[in-house]
Design a protein around this motif. Sequence first.
Motif, PDB file in Angstrom:
ATOM      1  N   SER A 195       0.815  -1.200   0.000  1.00  0.00           N
ATOM      2  CA  SER A 195       0.000   0.000   0.000  1.00  0.00           C
ATOM      3  C   SER A 195       0.858   1.264   0.000  1.00  0.00           C
ATOM      4  CB  SER A 195      -0.928  -0.037   1.217  1.00  0.00           C
ATOM      5  OG  SER A 195      -1.181   1.224   1.722  1.00  0.00           O
ATOM      6  N   ASN A 219       2.752   3.788  -4.875  1.00  0.00           N
ATOM      7  CA  ASN A 219       1.688   4.089  -5.820  1.00  0.00           C
ATOM      8  C   ASN A 219       1.741   3.127  -7.002  1.00  0.00           C
ATOM      9  OD1 ASN A 219      -0.053   5.189  -7.689  1.00  0.00           O
ATOM     10  ND2 ASN A 219       0.481   7.293  -7.170  1.00  0.00           N
ATOM     11  N   SER A 239     -14.178   6.682  -4.296  1.00  0.00           N
ATOM     12  CA  SER A 239     -12.855   6.212  -4.723  1.00  0.00           C
ATOM     13  C   SER A 239     -11.752   6.971  -3.991  1.00  0.00           C
ATOM     14  CB  SER A 239     -12.657   6.404  -6.222  1.00  0.00           C
ATOM     15  OG  SER A 239     -13.816   6.101  -6.919  1.00  0.00           O
ATOM     16  N   THR A 240     -11.949   8.282  -3.841  1.00  0.00           N
ATOM     17  CA  THR A 240     -10.924   9.076  -3.169  1.00  0.00           C
ATOM     18  C   THR A 240     -10.765   8.645  -1.717  1.00  0.00           C
ATOM     19  OG1 THR A 240     -11.537  10.912  -4.580  1.00  0.00           O
ATOM     20  CG2 THR A 240     -10.164  11.420  -2.684  1.00  0.00           C
ATOM     21  N   GLN A 244     -11.216   5.793  -0.528  1.00  0.00           N
ATOM     22  CA  GLN A 244     -10.491   4.526  -0.504  1.00  0.00           C
ATOM     23  C   GLN A 244      -8.994   4.746  -0.719  1.00  0.00           C
ATOM     24  OE1 GLN A 244     -11.548   1.759  -3.641  1.00  0.00           O
ATOM     25  NE2 GLN A 244     -12.677   0.601  -2.109  1.00  0.00           N
ATOM     26  N   VAL A 245      -8.666   5.546  -1.723  1.00  0.00           N
ATOM     27  CA  VAL A 245      -7.261   5.710  -2.098  1.00  0.00           C
ATOM     28  C   VAL A 245      -6.503   6.558  -1.072  1.00  0.00           C
ATOM     29  CG1 VAL A 245      -5.742   6.753  -3.815  1.00  0.00           C
ATOM     30  CG2 VAL A 245      -7.668   5.363  -4.541  1.00  0.00           C
ATOM     31  N   ARG A 246      -7.186   7.523  -0.472  1.00  0.00           N
ATOM     32  CA  ARG A 246      -6.438   8.420   0.387  1.00  0.00           C
ATOM     33  C   ARG A 246      -5.976   7.731   1.671  1.00  0.00           C
ATOM     34  NH1 ARG A 246      -7.325  13.351   3.667  1.00  0.00           N
ATOM     35  NH2 ARG A 246      -5.316  12.502   4.138  1.00  0.00           N
ATOM     36  N   ARG A 294      -4.469   4.903   1.600  1.00  0.00           N
ATOM     37  CA  ARG A 294      -3.280   4.132   1.247  1.00  0.00           C
ATOM     38  C   ARG A 294      -2.029   4.833   1.779  1.00  0.00           C
ATOM     39  NH1 ARG A 294      -6.071   0.475  -0.323  1.00  0.00           N
ATOM     40  NH2 ARG A 294      -6.809   0.003  -2.415  1.00  0.00           N
ATOM     41  N   ILE A 343      -3.378  10.620  -6.143  1.00  0.00           N
ATOM     42  CA  ILE A 343      -4.759  10.132  -6.047  1.00  0.00           C
ATOM     43  C   ILE A 343      -5.402   9.976  -7.416  1.00  0.00           C
ATOM     44  CG2 ILE A 343      -7.072  10.716  -5.213  1.00  0.00           C
ATOM     45  CD1 ILE A 343      -5.836  11.579  -2.654  1.00  0.00           C
ATOM     46  N   ASN A 397      -4.995   6.907  -9.637  1.00  0.00           N
ATOM     47  CA  ASN A 397      -5.557   5.675  -9.098  1.00  0.00           C
ATOM     48  C   ASN A 397      -7.078   5.653  -9.078  1.00  0.00           C
ATOM     49  OD1 ASN A 397      -3.263   3.915  -8.195  1.00  0.00           O
ATOM     50  ND2 ASN A 397      -2.675   5.882  -7.323  1.00  0.00           N
ATOM     51  N   ILE A 398      -7.701   6.793  -9.408  1.00  0.00           N
ATOM     52  CA  ILE A 398      -9.161   6.768  -9.508  1.00  0.00           C
ATOM     53  C   ILE A 398      -9.592   7.035 -10.939  1.00  0.00           C
ATOM     54  CG2 ILE A 398      -9.535   7.408  -7.098  1.00  0.00           C
ATOM     55  CD1 ILE A 398     -10.099  10.204  -7.952  1.00  0.00           C
TER      56      ILE A 398
END
Lengths: 329, 334, 300
Positions: free
Chosen positions: A100, A103, C183-184, C186-188, C190, C211, C214-215
């Motif tokens: 994770s 990227n 989606s944001t 979820q990704v943020r 990470r 970000i 990945n979205i």
Amino acid sequence: MNAPVLELRNVAKTYRVKQGLFGKAKPLNAVNDVSLTLNKGEVLGLVGESGCGKSTLAKILLGLEAPTAGQVLVDGEEIGGQGRLALARRIQPIFQDPYSSLNPRKTIADIVSLPLRVHGVGDATSRAKSVRETLELVGLPARVLNTYPSQMSGGQRQRVAIARALIMHPEIVICDEPTSALDVSVQSQILNLLNDLRKEFGLTYLFISHDLAVVEHLATRVAVMYLGRIVEEANVADLFDAPRHPYSRALLNSVLTPDPSQGVPDTQLGAAYPNPINPPSGCHFHPRCPFAQSHCKANAPRPVPREGGHVECHLHDPDSPMYRPDFTV
Amino acid sequence: MNDTATPLLGVRGLTLDIPMSSGVLHAVRGIDFDLHRGETLCIVGESGSGKSLTSLAIMGLLDKNIRRSAERMEFDGIDLLSASRRQMRSLRGDRIAMIFQEPMTSLNPAYTIGDQLMEALRLHRNVSREKARARAVELLEKVGITAAASRLGQYPHQLSGGLRQRVVIAMALMCEPELIIADEPTTALDVTIQAQILSLLVELTREMGVAMILITHDLGVVARVADKVGVMYAGELVETGPAADVFGKPLHPYTRGLLRCIPQPGKTQRGAELGTIPGIVPSLIGDVQGCAFRTRCPHAIDACRDAIPERGTPPHEFLCVHPDGARAAEGEPA
Amino acid sequence: MALQRIADPLLEEITGPNPRQILRKRVTGHAGLLFGVGVVLVLLIIAILAPVLAPHDPYAQNLANRMVKPVFMGGTWEHPLGTDHLGRDYLSRLIYGARVSLLIGTVAALISGVIGTAMGVAAGYFGGKVDAVVTFLINVRLAMPVVLVALAVVAILGGSLQVVIGVLGLLLWDRFAVVMRASTLQVRRREYVAAAQAIGASTPRVILSEIMPNIANNLIVIVTLEMAHAILLEAALSFLGLGVQPPTPSWGLMVSEGKNMMLFEPWLVLIPGIVLFILVLAINLMGDGLRDVTAPENRS
């Protein structure tokens, strides 16, 4: 060798947690009046159960969270005055999950060179050279430059994360459970690498882990955290050979060494980890402590100095009625 | 261990193949083991070694695309290979129970703990609600949950991780199983809680005479819990034996390598270089021949490419071309 | 010297193809996606080259030649798809109509995409009050019936291409906002986002370079869905006489104009209807396909 590079003075972080839709927000002291010093070249192990505040502490040090009280000093200068970029040059993180922390849409070259680009260091050629050198340092060949994280194994990814953390030559690296997502055989490679890099560059580590065997192996000093407070801090040999705080002892007892002649240890920690929103009165540890007395319920212990640190327990406080100078558990 | 008696679970030549776009992945390659009543077998291995698939294969819970074959796989005289789905369903949760790593996956968030505990029993036994309830309370107390009766009305999210895993254990015990398969039951828990859960499992299996297969990557857990140990690498059990033997006198180079990788308080010098196993697990797609560990083994020779004989004397056996496990080559007395 | 020891000798085995190769392989193996992209591309080329391809002026009336049947129903090659009730060449009108449909679909989806993505990403990234405001706006928007609001606005402002594009662009951002927000979020969480922040990267940089890539896959899928949505709404509005105004050729308008004669000359309605159906189907297949091939390959 012993100048403090990082100092925390009475740092606290309080969140306001709402319970239920219309509940009143209650304070949650994730980090509660923590003072710590990291000297140059040392590895401070930070241990404690999940929810004890060790990750919040790491976030404060990385500038990802602002403390609600207290000061964080890097080389004697306060963090707030240094600005985010200056802080980032000196403190870098290595995270737990290499799946994770990289990227997936970027190549390895992009990932490792990001700090250089953010800080505007050098031109494209000097950056590329720097990336190659750093990758070599962590044991990755230049061929990986144009690959993506998804093509690499967990250990390789963690090496990339280490390269990213080291490319700006920081003084302090915050390692947040850097090997807990890795297999045993890979874990030892990464631990050796971290140890070698520290010796080579005089790095200072804050090493957060739940694996006490790893902490004992790598750390020079250890801080034990419980419900937002550092309840014991000592040199690694002193803490592991003679823990003073009953909680430190319970943690050490729960380490499962691969010794088939011993059974599963009894930690004597009866009750579950308390809810940090309603911490127990007095000494936060008293409901789980086998040595607790009524004094512990009513009075919070104060930090008492010991070699390389302090301990917060009435058993070790000369001014406390429970004082037992000979008490080593 | 009484090896002459018929084992509760006997597995011979268990093989699991997964067809992939690039070829067949030989995830488990012919493993044998016996488990007697009341015994605890720990299967230890790294990710991708096939240890979790092995447990699912015994339970008959594999994905449809995975091909399972074996010479023999018997549970108390029942042939698990030819058992119908219905037979397997009635075995699962009744005579064989399973405990997973993440307790939330085995607890349904929409039902109370009491409902789920009672359901586990009423599915397999024809008992009244009152009796099921009494049994649920009894077991919650047994797994160390205080105020058990009042917990029955609680939902899983209201409990901490450690308490949830205790509930899962209680659920597994509802029907008095003869075999428990626990897949990394303490990996998601704190070390202090891990010790509590493990001692609970050890006590209960001993007290109730339940056999257990515990799957883990943690050598510390194995050493403290196991009667028998199976070290799994690249789909094979490369070393099996009583825990004291495997840890005291490891014979396979992989086992020895693993034990050198972990810092052992009291044995390893603080800050010293840890042992490593260089390289990575080989791909198990396509034909796999010879010793799968040879690419990472310090003692590999040409003969390692051929079939590997089984060495050692039962119950402590290992797979290696070197009859002494190359102890001499590592400068240790054989 | 330390390096020799650290290096992992088996590192030569960088396993597996990179994400681009995986993507290429998945795209070439996805029939639905290839069909969708193919049809949309062909229609796009036809729309762009309309002046070259159209055999007649789409506006030229010829009352002597009204409702000539298409060639497959006994007409002539002079008018391959016949003529409408004003004697205009049906094929030419169809070709020019593709311009209207694709223009409205693209521009409306772009406008709503920008609005919705900005709102959704901001809500997901900053959370707190920003999130509360955006969530409220989304709920307000979802409570408005699109068709009725569009009808009302067009009725007040008068129908024209610009008004239809504007109204649809300002109405169709809800799905963008909802999906981009999720989606944001979820990704943020990470760790690479935290790593970029710890490096000292600025907020716009974190959003744009950590970000957004990945979205983006979700964004592309919604763009296609909303394009199809906008095209259908335009046709509906035009059919009701509140969209593109005659004599501009629009498929919805052509259906509307043909409906009076539907019982006698069903092809007047069927031809634009079928073309509209094929375009929307192709765009949806494209969206579905994109969702399949861009599904995260990272954690396999």
